[in-house]
Design a protein around this motif. Sequence first.
Motif, PDB file in Angstrom:
ATOM      1  N   VAL A 159       0.843  -1.200   0.000  1.00  0.00           N
ATOM      2  CA  VAL A 159       0.000   0.000   0.000  1.00  0.00           C
ATOM      3  C   VAL A 159       0.878   1.250   0.000  1.00  0.00           C
ATOM      4  O   VAL A 159       0.618   2.223  -0.719  1.00  0.00           O
ATOM      5  N   GLN A 160       1.946   1.212   0.806  1.00  0.00           N
ATOM      6  CA  GLN A 160       2.832   2.377   0.894  1.00  0.00           C
ATOM      7  C   GLN A 160       3.683   2.552  -0.365  1.00  0.00           C
ATOM      8  O   GLN A 160       3.985   3.680  -0.767  1.00  0.00           O
ATOM      9  N   LEU A 161       4.061   1.445  -0.991  1.00  0.00           N
ATOM     10  CA  LEU A 161       4.803   1.548  -2.255  1.00  0.00           C
ATOM     11  C   LEU A 161       3.928   2.190  -3.331  1.00  0.00           C
ATOM     12  O   LEU A 161       4.411   2.991  -4.137  1.00  0.00           O
ATOM     13  N   ARG A 162       2.663   1.821  -3.343  1.00  0.00           N
ATOM     14  CA  ARG A 162       1.730   2.453  -4.291  1.00  0.00           C
ATOM     15  C   ARG A 162       1.650   3.948  -4.024  1.00  0.00           C
ATOM     16  O   ARG A 162       1.684   4.765  -4.962  1.00  0.00           O
ATOM     17  N   ARG A 163       1.549   4.328  -2.754  1.00  0.00           N
ATOM     18  CA  ARG A 163       1.488   5.746  -2.409  1.00  0.00           C
ATOM     19  C   ARG A 163       2.771   6.461  -2.839  1.00  0.00           C
ATOM     20  O   ARG A 163       2.732   7.580  -3.334  1.00  0.00           O
ATOM     21  N   LEU A 164       3.895   5.795  -2.644  1.00  0.00           N
ATOM     22  CA  LEU A 164       5.179   6.391  -3.026  1.00  0.00           C
ATOM     23  C   LEU A 164       5.263   6.608  -4.533  1.00  0.00           C
ATOM     24  O   LEU A 164       5.925   7.540  -4.999  1.00  0.00           O
ATOM     25  N   ALA A 165       4.579   5.763  -5.292  1.00  0.00           N
ATOM     26  CA  ALA A 165       4.551   5.906  -6.751  1.00  0.00           C
ATOM     27  C   ALA A 165       3.540   6.943  -7.214  1.00  0.00           C
ATOM     28  O   ALA A 165       3.390   7.186  -8.412  1.00  0.00           O
ATOM     29  N   GLY A 166       2.819   7.536  -6.263  1.00  0.00           N
ATOM     30  CA  GLY A 166       1.848   8.563  -6.629  1.00  0.00           C
ATOM     31  C   GLY A 166       0.435   8.050  -6.800  1.00  0.00           C
ATOM     32  O   GLY A 166      -0.455   8.798  -7.182  1.00  0.00           O
ATOM     33  N   GLY A 167       0.234   6.750  -6.543  1.00  0.00           N
ATOM     34  CA  GLY A 167      -1.108   6.192  -6.637  1.00  0.00           C
ATOM     35  C   GLY A 167      -1.639   6.131  -8.061  1.00  0.00           C
ATOM     36  O   GLY A 167      -2.861   6.153  -8.264  1.00  0.00           O
ATOM     37  N   ASN A 168      -0.742   6.031  -9.055  1.00  0.00           N
ATOM     38  CA  ASN A 168      -1.209   5.984 -10.442  1.00  0.00           C
ATOM     39  C   ASN A 168      -1.792   4.614 -10.776  1.00  0.00           C
ATOM     40  O   ASN A 168      -1.777   3.704  -9.947  1.00  0.00           O
ATOM     41  N   LEU A 169      -2.301   4.481 -11.999  1.00  0.00           N
ATOM     42  CA  LEU A 169      -2.988   3.252 -12.393  1.00  0.00           C
ATOM     43  C   LEU A 169      -2.059   2.045 -12.320  1.00  0.00           C
ATOM     44  O   LEU A 169      -2.429   0.985 -11.805  1.00  0.00           O
ATOM     45  N   LEU A 170      -0.836   2.197 -12.844  1.00  0.00           N
ATOM     46  CA  LEU A 170       0.095   1.072 -12.856  1.00  0.00           C
ATOM     47  C   LEU A 170       0.424   0.612 -11.455  1.00  0.00           C
ATOM     48  O   LEU A 170       0.387  -0.589 -11.161  1.00  0.00           O
ATOM     49  N   SER A 171       0.728   1.540 -10.567  1.00  0.00           N
ATOM     50  CA  SER A 171       1.079   1.158  -9.200  1.00  0.00           C
ATOM     51  C   SER A 171      -0.110   0.536  -8.475  1.00  0.00           C
ATOM     52  O   SER A 171       0.059  -0.362  -7.649  1.00  0.00           O
ATOM     53  N   THR A 172      -1.312   0.996  -8.804  1.00  0.00           N
ATOM     54  CA  THR A 172      -2.515   0.424  -8.186  1.00  0.00           C
ATOM     55  C   THR A 172      -2.715  -1.019  -8.620  1.00  0.00           C
ATOM     56  O   THR A 172      -2.993  -1.903  -7.796  1.00  0.00           O
ATOM     57  N   VAL A 173      -2.563  -1.276  -9.917  1.00  0.00           N
ATOM     58  CA  VAL A 173      -2.690  -2.643 -10.430  1.00  0.00           C
ATOM     59  C   VAL A 173      -1.624  -3.548  -9.814  1.00  0.00           C
ATOM     60  O   VAL A 173      -1.917  -4.655  -9.357  1.00  0.00           O
TER      61      VAL A 173
END
Length: 205
Positions: free
Chosen positions: A57-71
């Motif tokens: 969850v935190q890695l996704r947030r660190l990536a900006g919460g974009n579509l790719l990181s969410t998937v």
Amino acid sequence: MTSPYRFAFLAAPLLTFTYGVIRILDGLDGTRGPGPAWTTGHLAFIAAMAMFVSVFVQLRRLAGGNLLSTVLMWVAVTGALALTGQFTVDIVAGFAADDHYAMSMITKEVHSVPVISLAIYDVGPYLFYLGQLALIIQLAVMRRVKAWTPVLVMTDLMMPFIDKDLIPLGAIVLFISFAPLARRPRNSALPPSSPLRDSPGFVAA
């Protein structure tokens, strides 16, 4: 002071290390499980999976919460849930069986169910490795983590496939790669210009 959220970056590899060490000790007599060591080690691994979910969850947030990181986050989380299911089956089998052979027969019977086999043995667990590595690579490309971080994470992920006795070594490598993330302020996860940060629903922690 490390927040409960960032603590997951330290707890995940430490709990994995604990599982790996207990697993080695449990096998010193030639068999693994059932017994206290089997159960304790598996519980440590399940706790590690809970910490990894927080990490993803935190890695996704660190990536900006974009579509790719969410998937990729959901791919990794699905894998963590699959491994949790697999280890839960092992714990239940350990409680239900009187010896290693009986325990292996129980897990073999569960494994023979096609849907369960795909979900928690043959496909599901690999999503954990794929999603985790892909998230780290994405962050490295975005320069949110050091360029060497994906190499360390990949090294850790390879260890169980080379030899499961190398799990503790892999966990140490993962700890080294995650430690800088544990020191990172939580509200620095998103860049100042991030659309998610600028949205009305965003509140900095």
